[in-house]
Motif scaffolding. Sequence first.
Motif, PDB file in Angstrom:
ATOM      1  N   ALA A 115      32.342  51.336  45.228  1.00 41.90           N
ATOM      2  CA  ALA A 115      33.329  50.320  44.838  1.00 41.90           C
ATOM      3  C   ALA A 115      33.113  49.002  45.557  1.00 41.90           C
ATOM      4  O   ALA A 115      33.638  47.969  45.140  1.00 41.90           O
ATOM      5  N   VAL A 134      33.532  54.425  31.804  1.00 45.37           N
ATOM      6  CA  VAL A 134      33.630  54.223  33.258  1.00 45.37           C
ATOM      7  C   VAL A 134      35.018  54.638  33.717  1.00 45.37           C
ATOM      8  O   VAL A 134      36.026  54.294  33.071  1.00 45.37           O
ATOM      9  N   ARG A 135      35.058  55.396  34.824  1.00 39.03           N
ATOM     10  CA  ARG A 135      36.319  55.793  35.452  1.00 39.03           C
ATOM     11  C   ARG A 135      36.316  55.318  36.920  1.00 39.03           C
ATOM     12  O   ARG A 135      35.303  55.398  37.599  1.00 39.03           O
ATOM     13  N   ALA A 136      37.493  54.861  37.390  1.00 34.62           N
ATOM     14  CA  ALA A 136      37.671  54.531  38.810  1.00 34.62           C
ATOM     15  C   ALA A 136      38.309  55.703  39.527  1.00 34.62           C
ATOM     16  O   ALA A 136      39.048  56.494  38.917  1.00 34.62           O
ATOM     17  N   ASP A 171      40.698  60.836  39.974  1.00 36.54           N
ATOM     18  CA  ASP A 171      40.083  59.978  38.970  1.00 36.54           C
ATOM     19  C   ASP A 171      41.146  59.344  38.106  1.00 36.54           C
ATOM     20  O   ASP A 171      42.158  59.960  37.735  1.00 36.54           O
ATOM     21  N   ARG A 184      37.349  45.402  37.693  1.00 30.83           N
ATOM     22  CA  ARG A 184      38.272  46.242  38.471  1.00 30.83           C
ATOM     23  C   ARG A 184      39.529  46.499  37.642  1.00 30.83           C
ATOM     24  O   ARG A 184      39.988  45.628  36.903  1.00 30.83           O
ATOM     25  N   TYR A 203      33.214  54.369  41.571  1.00 38.77           N
ATOM     26  CA  TYR A 203      33.305  54.465  40.109  1.00 38.77           C
ATOM     27  C   TYR A 203      32.319  55.511  39.624  1.00 38.77           C
ATOM     28  O   TYR A 203      31.218  55.659  40.189  1.00 38.77           O
ATOM     29  N   PRO A 211      39.382  50.637  33.936  1.00 36.63           N
ATOM     30  CA  PRO A 211      38.816  49.301  34.165  1.00 36.63           C
ATOM     31  C   PRO A 211      39.308  48.323  33.111  1.00 36.63           C
ATOM     32  O   PRO A 211      39.454  48.666  31.934  1.00 36.63           O
ATOM     33  N   ILE A 240      40.200  51.896  45.871  1.00 31.99           N
ATOM     34  CA  ILE A 240      39.187  52.541  45.016  1.00 31.99           C
ATOM     35  C   ILE A 240      37.984  52.879  45.885  1.00 31.99           C
ATOM     36  O   ILE A 240      37.397  52.007  46.534  1.00 31.99           O
TER      37      ILE A 240
END
Length: 1434
Positions: free
Chosen positions: A907, A933-935, A941, A876, A887, A857, A884
Amino acid sequence: MCTSWSHIYKKTRRKESHISKNSRIWNNGARIKRDLGSGNIMITQHFGDKIVTPGEDISLHCSATGDRPPRFIWERDGVVISSNTDSRYILGQMMSPSGVGVISHLNISRSRVEDGGVFSCVAYESDSSLRHSARIDVYGPPYIRTLPPIKVQSGDGLKLRCPYYGYPISKLEWEYKGKKIVSTLLPQHSRYKRTYNRSDHIIKKRRRKRQILETSEDGVLNIPRIIKEENGDMYTCIVYSPSGEMARRSFEIQVVEAPELDELRVGSGLKEGQIVQITCNIISGDPPIFFSWLKDGMKIPPSLKITERSSELFSVLIIKRVSLEHCGRYTCIATNHVGKVNQTTDLYINVAPKWIEEPANTSLLLGQRGIVYCNANGYPVPQIHWMKRDAALGIWRPVLDLAGGGVSSAPNGTLLIEVVSLADEGLYACHADNGVGEALARQLWISVNKPVHFESMGTNLTTKVGMPLELSCKPLGDSPIRIKWTLNGNPIEFISSRITISEGATNSGLKSTININYVESRDGGQYECKASNPYGVATYAVYVKILEPPTPPLDLQVDSVTSSSAKLSWRDTIVTHVQYYSVQYTGNQYAVWDAAKRINITRQDTDVRQSVELKDLQPASEYRVRIASGNMVDLSPYTMPVHFTTLQEAPSSSPLNVQVHQTDNPGELLVSWLPPSRETHNGALQGYHVKAVPRIAGDSGPNDTQTKMVKVASRNGKQETLLSGLLKNTRYAVSISAFNSAGNGPFSLPQYQTTREGAPETPPSSVECRGVSSTSLRIAWQPITSHGASLLGYTVHYSTDDGPWLNVTSPHTELYLQNLLKYTNYTVKVAGFSNFGMGPFSYAVLCTTLQDVPGPPSAIKVVVSSPTSIIVSWKRPDHPNGEITHYNVYVKPVSSTSAPQIHRVDAREWNLLRQHSFTVTNLTPNSQYEVVVRARTRAGDGAPSPRAHADLTSKVVAGVSSLGGAISVGVGSSLLLACACVGSPAARTVWYHNHNIITHHPRFTRNHDDSLLINNIDQSLSGNYTCLAKNLYGSDSVSYEVTVLPTPDPPIVRVTSQKNALYLHWDTPKTVNGKPQKISYNVSWKEAGGAWRSAAGGELRDELRGELRGELGDELHGELRGELRGELHGSLRGLRCGTRYALRVTATNAVGTSPPAYLEAATLGGVPISPTTTEWFWSNSTHIYIQLSGWDDNGCEITRWEVDYREYGTKIWKRAENKLPHVDAWGSYPLVSQNSFILADLEPARWYQVRVLAENSAGVSTALYMYATTTELGESIGPPSDFMDLNMLVIICSSILLTICLFTCLYIFIKRHNHDRLTSYRNSLTTECKSEPAANTPPNDTRVYSTPVHLTADNKHELYEISPYAQFAIGFRTFGHVDNQEVPGRHAPGNSKARYDSETSFQMRSESEDSDCVSRTTTLKSAPRKACRIPHHR
């Protein structure tokens, strides 16, 4: 004595169901019922159920069609409605407006409750009928109508409908002998509510003597079978209303049995003239019974005089004198109320034969059809046969045996002989016999007469004048024969000794002969010998042809002339017989006729005018021709010679020394040549046609669709021209032909040359693009098959939506693009290139790289919202690398070693600024947490965001969870800036714009959620926006950098014109903040006076360095393209040549559309250029030929020609049609082509004015020429007279005289009118002054004084116009003076003209008694004014 007999056939009893008028309605249970035998009758329109209020009008309509117009009857509850039923009932019937079918209506005015019931319209056509029924209910209490006893045949069923009315009706019951047998709940109105048990719907059935009583939904009682014992039984109907009202009525059933007949009885041994009785007896059946009789299925005619006697139980037919016409089949029909039966018997008597046509002696004509009558009647039918007496043997023999064929006897006894011969003559006998009484016989003599006739119809004879002639006529037949001769329908009178007649008898007839001693020309024609005798008439024809030397032909003329032929025609003489014609012609007028050429022409009997075509003549040569008639007798003298001159001919050879060279430009060739030999010009050369035919590999023959044809004007010496617009890198065969006013000459042998190659002309096709990985694409296309260039390879241009164009080349038709952005849309187009340059690009295709794991992010922030919760906000990823899906938010205490808590966030959950936030609750107070935070995409991932920390305490510091950053927005739009605050106590927020506090501003709006709304944003509102939040424990802020994007500037367009296209050029747009703009261009165009048309598909992005083509109308193509050098250009193709266009170009980006840029441009070319001389004209005596190639198209192809002409000196123009001469005379003439126009049916030796209109897409040009036809001998005539045409002179003189007379009359009228008005006005003023004393003037009136001036000769013509209102205006002159001032002189010094004052017009009431009396004054030039003018009042 005649014996009689009778034969009684087997009797059959037929029973037909019959229903009485009153009971028939109870069997109609359907809405529409078609009776048996209804034929083609059909109800096409009908009424439906209705519920009306008392006092409301009711109108019912039915329409029906059939083989014949049907007839309607209306019924209510089975009772027929007539005009006497009620005065409120009105019946009507008429034909439908379409003429098909009949419309009937029933109108009820002011309806009452008793008008309710079941209404039926019944359509009748002959014995067929069709019925439609529907119920009409009128609100009111229930009631039941009375009905007469219902008659039913024993054993039949009965459907009994209760004739009730009133509405609403809740229930209907039937009682029989005091017991309820059926109860039915009827439908109720929606305003009535009724509760009932389910058992009330069960149909009650009562079994009685195997009889089931049941009712239908509408309350019809169904009794399956009625027996005799039920006669007189009563059925009671009871109806109830929802309010409890009740009505009841009983109906009596009368059971009636149908009648039954005994066999009919007829007396035996009957004879003609006796009395006969036929008795019909009743065996059983209930009265009353009615009898009727039929004979042979029809009513008994009164002419038979048969008497009928009937009683209650039998009927008798009485025939007092029976005869043959009484024989036949008799039927007795018995009918009562429920049935109809019949019995049939046959009555015959024996009658002896009697003559109907008694045979008599007959004469028949030989060879004709013979008929001899012999007919007799009787019973049984008599048998008739013919006998003939054999004269040789003296015995009687049957005729059919003697004849051997061709003789027959008709059924009525008539003897038929197909062809009468002499053997048919003799004594005959006719016999008639039927076995009753004596047979009939009669002898007769048949004689055969021979009518006059000939062995042949006639003959033809030919002789010469002065020779003897004999005509014979030999008729055959019985005497006496008479003969009468006629010539051409007129009787022949034998009064001259030159013609004699003789007659003599022969063995079979007569012979008549006419002898002519010497034949004269008047003796020719058709002779008829008409012979007659008492038995017929015949005619014999002899056609006599008298030969004599013919007379010369008449009206020899030249119809048409070509360069090598001439067509002559003449009118034949009708006095003498002509078999052939001799035609002589020579080209040397000084040569003798003996040396002339001679041809013989056979006469055509079917042609009114004879004609011949002289061929193989020399072009442009003078000839003489004459003609004579001939037959087997001699040749007539020749006619006077006729002169004519042959026309010019197209050049007979091709140009010389043709050479073709390349030029430096692709698609061009330079062609040079020399004129053909002068002796082969055949006229003045007017130009050359240059033809270039491409030779494309693979084509079996010349490619006509790509052939280039140009026209070049003739010049002295060496000729040359430049051919442009040819195919590139193509071998051409170039040939040239010369042409003159007569047509085109032959083309020269082709010279071959190849054009230089150019850039490819077509783009690659079937471009395909697909993603191979997240950073690569595969591009493939079909190779270019271009003949105009040597292809070196292909260039592939690709770019992202907002990035610059990148290119890469490849010699192959497949290419892999590497190191691309992940999961990004790419626009790809392909073009071929050669040594000369790059060709057009293909249509752009869109493809996308594959997905990959996303990046981290782009920003993250954590704020404490309470002692146990935090809010996590993030943006984003800058590189999502795919779609995506969600999250993952990881939260864990800093001091903890356990796995973090994972929270999944969809998302799709973002705010207006595409920011995500998530609230984490139930945390441990007074602890420190870290958040990551991971998308995630479908690929997996992504990288984690930077770690963010939060300290949970009891004091919640003011915080802003919104994330700021750079924002771009279009000018004129609205922008919402978020400022989500937390804190305890609640934080207070302040907004800053460029470090200035935002207070009251018309474009700023503070919302309840602390967000800032900016309306109608412009460049002045760009910059930094900061939201500051504070409470007791601290503060936090968020900042936005707002950039306002402008709309694009209007493009500055430059235009280059071509014949059918306009090329547009403009510069690339300016960058905004160092970034290129994403701009599309729209091009619209229109012709003068037309509507704007958009170039479909004609949109161009500034980064798109290629072309985008689209259809513009039917044939118009638009192309917009740009080059790498920073210039954009496009083209509008398929435009009209030489036409002015208005262009409108706009630029559009994401913000909006620029103001349009307008400009005007015209395609190359112009209106056709007409020749200034008549060198392109040629004529003969009846035609004028126009060589249209003399008109220069001025660069635009000529699409329409109109030629009008009129004879010199006339007024009316005539529209000419391009009439080609006759094929025989002009088939080989080269002038007759698409480039020629021919005026036909002209008068010889006349001057004509010819008006030629040529039109192309650029406009119309009209030219006027004077040209003359030649004489019939082919000679030219002198110029037209310069003197004015007499008719025109008379018209001009008459117009001048009429104009002079008109002006003279007008002047006299005005002069007299002015004098009369002036005199009357002066007299009226004088009368007024004398009749009005001055003392009557009121003292308060304002007086206007003027000096009286007497009239002089110079001012008598002053006009005083009368006002159209109740007031009138008096024009006079007032002078500025004081009282007792001297009156100005009548003629002031230096006064040469009368002076007029526009302010001295006063109005006075004509009928006022207080009007001033003023003296009539003239307008003179006044002395200088020394005092103010006294004001006047209107």
